[in-house]
Design an enzyme around this catalytic site. Structure first.
Site, short mmCIF file in Angstrom:
data_model
loop_
_atom_site.label_atom_id
_atom_site.label_comp_id
_atom_site.label_asym_id
_atom_site.label_seq_id
_atom_site.Cartn_x
_atom_site.Cartn_y
_atom_site.Cartn_z
N THR A 19 -1.33 -4.30 1.01
CA THR A 19 -1.45 -3.94 2.43
C THR A 19 -2.84 -4.28 2.96
O THR A 19 -3.00 -4.61 4.13
CB THR A 19 -1.16 -2.44 2.59
N ASP B 144 1.08 0.40 -4.24
CA ASP B 144 2.32 0.90 -4.84
C ASP B 144 2.30 0.90 -6.37
O ASP B 144 2.80 1.83 -7.00
CB ASP B 144 3.52 0.08 -4.34
#
Ligand code: ASP
Length: 325
Positions: A18, A98
């Site tokens: 991200t 993640d």
């Protein structure tokens, strides 16, 4: 060694996430595409990094939910090459949040770096109105340059976590990581690390190049499946894995990590199936689905745990150990 002879070059390796994400609308912090912006662009213009001797390399450009062995191998290879350079003080790796705890553990377990390897990330894409990546990258520079820094750590939301303890515990907030009951190693305040506890034990070599070479040469990790016990659980999935091992040995699962309820307790139906799998040669490792604390050994424990690792890290550790065996 005089001060001027001290290593001071920092390497930044980009892998995506991200922090390198791009959204079509600036206000969108969730509907973006991860792994788009080159890591060189993320560092350019950051005041904390200005004047710093730095080498920047793009190792991968992925959403870390899609992490694969070849990406890990490429990352390990570049880390080894740079950690062995005497002039390199440490390495910063940009990564998605993640699977960051798995990569952090893998790098600590395989490389055992005597120099600092600092993973950093973001919860908002680079195109956000107020992205968190620039501050995290600036904080990562403070940590990688901190006196005595060593081993693999994670910097996010003003906190520093060690590879063994860190876990992602929140899907959205700017500080999504926790070190559970161990607590963070420290915090970064205005470019300075304030430590609450010590770094991992010092090791003499900058990196375990022998273990790294073995990891990079792997054709695959062993297939290890992670299952969870819960109310009304049964052994159907485990029995399906046993059947698959009998009929398609090339797909055979070689290990199972099971998250028990509480202190590693297992539904009796699931436990019976796991015992059948172990009798047929599969490695079975016990962990707990409790977010904090390891399994405390008890008499009659059906399966051993793996050094108190979380299930995600135990799965990876077992896959690496079995691949080597
Ligand atoms: N899915 C993204 C990744 O792990 C999430 C993030 O970076 O925060 O790459």
């Amino acid at each position: 060694m005089s001060d001027s002879a001290q290593p001071r070059r920092i390497v930044i390796l980009g892998t995506g996430g991200t922090i390198a994400g791009r959204a079509t609308r600036a206000g969108d912090n969730v509907g973006y595409t991860a792994g788009q912006v080159p890591v060189s662009d993320l560092v350019a213009g950051l005041p904390a990094w200005e004047g710093q001797a730095v080498d920047v390399e793009q190792v991968a450009q992925i959403n870390s939910k899609d992490m694969t062995l070849p990406v890990w191998q490429a990352l390990v290879a570049r880390l080894v090459a740079h950690l062995q350079r005497p002039e390199v003080a440490g390495i910063v790796v940009t990564h998605g949040t993640d699977t960051l705890e798995e990569t952090a553990w893998l790098l600590q377990s395989v490389l055992k770096p005597g120099k600092p390897v600092v993973l950093t990330c973001a919860m908002r894409p680079a195109t956000a109105v107020a992205p968190d990546g620039p501050q995290n990258l600036s904080d990562a520079l403070a940590v990688v340059q901190a006196p005595g820094a060593r081993g693999v750590s994670v910097v996010c939301g003003g906190q520093v976590h060690l590879a063994r303890d860190v876990a992602k515990v929140h899907p959205y907030r700017l500080q999504p990581f926790s070190s559970g009951e161990a607590g963070p190693l420290g915090v970064v305040e205005e470019g300075l690390l304030r430590r609450f506890r010590d770094w991992p034990p010092a090791v003499p070599a900058p990196v375990d190049a022998v273990a790294a070479a073995r990891f990079v040469a792997l054709g695959s990790l062993a297939r290890v499946v992670w299952v969870t016990s819960h109310a009304d659980a049964d052994g159907a999935l485990i029995d399906a894995l046993r059947l698959q091992a009998q009929h398609a040995p090339e797909l055979a699962c070689r290990g199972i990590v099971v998250s028990g309820t509480g202190n590693g307790s297992l539904h009796q139906r699931l436990q019976a199936a796991l015992q059948r799998a172990r009798d047929e040669g599969m490695a079975v490792v016990l962990a707990t689905r409790c977010p904090e604390g390891p399994v405390v050994p008890w008499s009659g424990q059906p399966f051993a745990d793996l050094d108190g690792l979380s299930p995600a890290k135990a799965r990876l550790e077992l896959a690496w150990r079995l691949a080597e065996a």
